[in-house]
Design an enzyme around this catalytic site. Structure first.
Site, PDB file in Angstrom:
ATOM      1  CE  LYS A 167       9.955  12.690  27.191  1.00 24.85           C
ATOM      2  NZ  LYS A 167       8.595  13.195  26.895  1.00 24.85           N
ATOM      3  CE  LYS A 190       4.697  19.144  26.097  1.00 26.66           C
ATOM      4  NZ  LYS A 190       4.815  17.741  25.662  1.00 26.66           N
TER       5      LYS A 190
HETATM    6 MG    MG Z   1       4.663  14.252  28.020  1.00 25.99          MG
END
Ligand code: MG
Length: 385
Positions: free
Chosen positions: A179, A278
């Site tokens: 991240k 996803k």
């Molecule tokens: Mg992402």
């Protein structure tokens, strides 16, 4: 199969460590399972919603509300219209509308019905989705490669990040997604590149940048990053296409890809070279299969993104990852790496690859005893009449 009813299970699971992102920190992982009962058997699905949601995904409470207040009657009516039979998994998504909470609810109900159907038919999910034989085979070269995710460390130190990524490399994962956010981007990635020259690194910005940051983001170009994921806001396909023309690092999209239609639009705009798909967000495994097909036809690389699933949701994601359009390693690390307790089994990754289950059904199911031990709350909705 005669529809008998459904159960909703809510269990509060703990993450081993908080996961920091540009959008906030994940500290706990409550999970909702749906158990559909029919014909003397049962099928399980896992909901992907996170406790606080994301910029584009509903919070778990909102999906729970839909599952508890709307879905039992809706499924009951759909069964009644079929003489009491459970509607097939292929039509479950059509019982829901297109809001984000509905897509998440559709995904978990579809998984449960698919599990039920495949068990009754004696077929594995890999067989049903069309995963090629060589991927379904056990042994070396079989299965799917697994990647791991590492958040922004709580202490904000490079040394902590390098150690955390090192633990994933030691576990055999050949790709790590980290991240980033403004102020935590070039230096951490340069440190990781120094420490792990051959590691496939991806950077996930969770929409923390603006097009004006292109100069800063171009500094990543020398670091051999596999993909810069979702630098800009979800709706900004034109901005992503603009950045794609100014950076050598391939642009990936995640939050922008909320529906199969959105995937097609992103491809048409030239907004991404990499897609993070996803299933929970897209409305289920079957929608995700259509999305990967769009990517494959367009020559856009894709991987299955994770939402800190238990073994059930992650097993489904691993099987999906066996499809040809999902040509990059997915977030398929072992749930025991990030969950203190994993109530559903997951195939143990070997040499960074996850073997795909060949058993009938989705291939994993929560242990009800373990769920009870973890203090799970159960609500049961019997078929009316
Ligand atoms: Mg992402």
């Amino acid at each position: 199969m005669r529809y008998d009813g459904l159960e909703l299970w809510w269990v509060d699971l703990a993450l081993r460590q908080p996961v920091g992102t540009s959008a906030g920190t994940h500290r706990a992982r409550p999970v909702v399972f749906v158990r559909v009962l029919a014909g003397g058997g049962d099928g399980w699905g896992e909901c992907g919603a996170l406790p606080d949601g994301t910029a584009v995904d509903p919070a778990l409470d909102a999906v729970w509300g839909l599952l508890a207040e709307v879905v039992p009657a809706r499924l009951g009516r759909a069964a009644a219209a079929r003489g009491g039979e459970v509607p097939p998994a292929s039509v479950v998504a059509h019982l829901f509308d297109t809001t984000p909470a509905n897509r998440m609810a559709a995904a978990v109900v579809e998984m449960a019905v698919l599990d039920l159907e495949l068990q009754a038919a004696g077929r594995s999910l890999a067989d049903h989705l069309g995963v090629p034989d060589q991927v379904r085979a056990g042994g070396p070269g079989g299965g799917v490669p697994a990647g791991a995710v590492v958040g922004i460390p709580d202490d904000g130190r490079l040394r902590t990040l390098v150690a955390a990524v090192g633990r994933q490399v030691d576990r055999g994962y050949g790709r790590v997604r980290v991240k980033i956010r403004p102020g935590w981007d070039v230096a951490p990635l340069a440190a990781l590149r120094d420490a792990f020259p051959d590691l496939v690194l991806q950077a996930d910005a969770n929409a923390a940048y603006r097009v004006d940051d292109a100069g800063r983001l171009a500094e990543l170009d020398d670091l051999g990053i596999g993909c810069l994921e979702q630098p800009l806001a979800a709706a900004d396909l034109a901005g992503h296409a603009d950045l794609a023309g100014r950076l050598a690092t391939p642009i990936g999209l995640d939050e922008s890809l909320t529906t199969v239609r959105a995937v097609a639009d992103a491809i048409r705009y030239g907004a991404c070279r990499v897609a993070c798909l996803k299933p929970a967000r897209l409305g289920g495994l079957l929608a995700a299969r259509r999305a990967q097909d769009r990517c494959r036809q367009a020559g856009v690389s894709a991987f299955v993104g994770g939402l800190f699933e238990t073994g059930l949701g992650r097993t489904a994601n691993a099987v999906l990852s066996g499809l040809p359009g999902l040509d990059l390693p997915g977030d398929l690390s072992d749930p025991s790496d990030y969950l203190v307790d994993n109530p559903a089994p997951y195939p143990r990754p070997v040499g960074g690859r996850v073997p795909l289950p060949a058993v009938p059904g989705v291939g994993s199911r929560p242990d009800r005893h373990a769920l009870s031990q973890l203090g799970a709350l159960v609500e049961r909705f019997d078929r009316a009449g």
